[in-house]
Structure formats: structure tokens, C-alpha cells
Design a protein around this motif. Sequence first.
Motif, PDB file in Angstrom:
ATOM      1  N   ALA A 108     -10.796  -6.889  49.729  1.00 48.50           N
ATOM      2  CA  ALA A 108      -9.511  -7.454  49.297  1.00 48.50           C
ATOM      3  C   ALA A 108      -8.781  -7.898  50.550  1.00 48.50           C
ATOM      4  O   ALA A 108      -8.817  -7.209  51.571  1.00 48.50           O
ATOM      5  CB  ALA A 108      -8.694  -6.412  48.541  1.00 48.50           C
ATOM      6  N   ASP A 112      -3.521  -9.982  48.463  1.00 46.85           N
ATOM      7  CA  ASP A 112      -4.234 -10.010  47.183  1.00 46.85           C
ATOM      8  C   ASP A 112      -3.548  -9.056  46.214  1.00 46.85           C
ATOM      9  O   ASP A 112      -3.107  -7.976  46.600  1.00 46.85           O
ATOM     10  CB  ASP A 112      -5.691  -9.573  47.345  1.00 46.85           C
ATOM     11  CG  ASP A 112      -6.611 -10.672  47.837  1.00 46.85           C
ATOM     12  OD1 ASP A 112      -6.143 -11.820  48.003  1.00 46.85           O
ATOM     13  OD2 ASP A 112      -7.807 -10.376  48.059  1.00 46.85           O
ATOM     14  N   LEU A 114      -3.907  -6.488  43.303  1.00 47.02           N
ATOM     15  CA  LEU A 114      -4.945  -5.610  42.790  1.00 47.02           C
ATOM     16  C   LEU A 114      -4.472  -4.873  41.542  1.00 47.02           C
ATOM     17  O   LEU A 114      -3.287  -4.604  41.385  1.00 47.02           O
ATOM     18  CB  LEU A 114      -5.341  -4.563  43.835  1.00 47.02           C
ATOM     19  CG  LEU A 114      -5.773  -5.060  45.207  1.00 47.02           C
ATOM     20  CD1 LEU A 114      -6.149  -3.878  46.091  1.00 47.02           C
ATOM     21  CD2 LEU A 114      -6.918  -6.043  45.094  1.00 47.02           C
ATOM     22  N   LEU A 134     -10.580  -0.144  41.683  1.00 44.45           N
ATOM     23  CA  LEU A 134      -9.719  -1.167  42.270  1.00 44.45           C
ATOM     24  C   LEU A 134     -10.348  -2.514  41.978  1.00 44.45           C
ATOM     25  O   LEU A 134     -11.528  -2.737  42.301  1.00 44.45           O
ATOM     26  CB  LEU A 134      -9.596  -0.990  43.781  1.00 44.45           C
ATOM     27  CG  LEU A 134      -8.708   0.129  44.301  1.00 44.45           C
ATOM     28  CD1 LEU A 134      -9.391   1.474  44.173  1.00 44.45           C
ATOM     29  CD2 LEU A 134      -8.328  -0.122  45.733  1.00 44.45           C
ATOM     30  N   LYS A 135      -9.568  -3.436  41.362  1.00 39.21           N
ATOM     31  CA  LYS A 135     -10.052  -4.780  41.023  1.00 39.21           C
ATOM     32  C   LYS A 135      -9.066  -5.823  41.535  1.00 39.21           C
ATOM     33  O   LYS A 135      -7.858  -5.600  41.540  1.00 39.21           O
ATOM     34  CB  LYS A 135     -10.154  -4.963  39.506  1.00 39.21           C
ATOM     35  CG  LYS A 135     -11.316  -4.295  38.859  1.00 39.21           C
ATOM     36  CD  LYS A 135     -11.341  -4.672  37.380  1.00 39.21           C
ATOM     37  CE  LYS A 135     -12.500  -4.017  36.669  1.00 39.21           C
ATOM     38  NZ  LYS A 135     -12.520  -4.376  35.251  1.00 39.21           N
ATOM     39  N   ASN A 136      -9.596  -6.979  41.895  1.00 42.95           N
ATOM     40  CA  ASN A 136      -8.771  -8.117  42.247  1.00 42.95           C
ATOM     41  C   ASN A 136      -8.261  -8.725  40.941  1.00 42.95           C
ATOM     42  O   ASN A 136      -9.055  -9.098  40.078  1.00 42.95           O
ATOM     43  CB  ASN A 136      -9.595  -9.140  43.037  1.00 42.95           C
ATOM     44  CG  ASN A 136      -8.778 -10.304  43.505  1.00 42.95           C
ATOM     45  OD1 ASN A 136      -8.059 -10.938  42.727  1.00 42.95           O
ATOM     46  ND2 ASN A 136      -8.878 -10.608  44.780  1.00 42.95           N
ATOM     47  N   LYS A 137      -6.943  -8.809  40.780  1.00 38.36           N
ATOM     48  CA  LYS A 137      -6.372  -9.319  39.523  1.00 38.36           C
ATOM     49  C   LYS A 137      -6.719 -10.781  39.275  1.00 38.36           C
ATOM     50  O   LYS A 137      -6.954 -11.180  38.139  1.00 38.36           O
ATOM     51  CB  LYS A 137      -4.846  -9.165  39.521  1.00 38.36           C
ATOM     52  CG  LYS A 137      -4.370  -7.811  39.104  1.00 38.36           C
ATOM     53  CD  LYS A 137      -2.866  -7.851  38.896  1.00 38.36           C
ATOM     54  CE  LYS A 137      -2.409  -6.564  38.256  1.00 38.36           C
ATOM     55  NZ  LYS A 137      -0.981  -6.601  37.961  1.00 38.36           N
ATOM     56  N   ILE A 143     -13.397  -4.238  43.595  1.00 32.94           N
ATOM     57  CA  ILE A 143     -13.328  -3.994  45.033  1.00 32.94           C
ATOM     58  C   ILE A 143     -13.996  -2.658  45.364  1.00 32.94           C
ATOM     59  O   ILE A 143     -14.777  -2.551  46.298  1.00 32.94           O
ATOM     60  CB  ILE A 143     -11.856  -3.973  45.524  1.00 32.94           C
ATOM     61  CG1 ILE A 143     -11.121  -5.255  45.113  1.00 32.94           C
ATOM     62  CG2 ILE A 143     -11.778  -3.725  47.020  1.00 32.94           C
ATOM     63  CD1 ILE A 143     -11.705  -6.535  45.605  1.00 32.94           C
TER      64      ILE A 143
END
Length: 158
Positions: A108, A112, A114, A134-137, A143
Motif C-alpha cells: 500500500a 492509499d 485501506l 487489510l485491503k486497498n479500497k 495487502i
Amino acid sequence: MEKTREFLRVTQQDADRVARLSVPPQPPEAFHSFYEEFTLKGIRVDRFQPGSISCSFTVPSRLTDRNGNLAVGAIASLVDEVGATMVYEKDVPMNVSVDMSISYLSTAKLNDDLEISAKLLGGKGAYNGTLVVLKNKATGEMIAEGRHSLFSKPRSKV
């Protein structure tokens, strides 16, 4: 060996970033520390229900590495702190992290947005397990995924 030394060398820019940090004094009865505030400042809870939480977090410069990525240590701290919320109980002694296993799947970048979600996987006695993702929106890319095990002091029966 020389590459390692160069990578670990603290630059003047790194030293200046640390010198600019503002650490407010904490009253002795405070339950949080500089470490928690440094990691969690800016996190927003979007949804909470027993057993799960979903948060939004924008990657700040203070948690990035030299390449501008969210530092792996910061990811570990987020897994620790957000995972611990799943087993938090008011007026009960703090749980102790006994194991964390984190899969670092992507990176990330600075700024960014998240999504950090956690859920309680279950527990037995004083032992509990949580899962933090954890994800990139913007892209939906994962992530990191962390499994976090915590142990609490057994409660005396009344």
C-alpha cells in the motif's frame, strides 16, 4: 553485508522526521501509549458488531518505509491493535498477544485508502484467535492477512 548496512543506515531525512514528531504528555492512568496512538491515529470505525469490525484508514507518511510503502512493521502493529479489539472487555486486564502470523500479499502506498476488517475466530478458555485483513479500497487488492492469537488472565469465578 554492505547493502544491508546501507539499507539500515538512518538518513538525515529519517532523523528530521523523528525530530518533528509531537508526543503529547499522557496522564499516568491512560490506557494507551505513544505506540498505539502513533499507529492508530486516523483510523475510522465504519461498522462494529460483536465479533467483527470494519475500519477505514488512509496510509500516513509516518507509517511508510523509504520506498513510500506502508511499512511491514506498521502492518504488524495494525494487525496487533485491530485484532486485539475483538477480545477487548472493559474493566478486564489487557490480553497478551502470544502469536501473530501475517501474510504480506501486496503493498500500500502513501495516501492509499485501506479497509481493515477483523473478526473473532473463536476461543477456548482464556485463549482467543482473530483474523485481520487489510485491503486497498480502490482496487480491492488484499495487502495483508494476519491471524492473531491472544491470551487473557483467567477470571476468578464469583
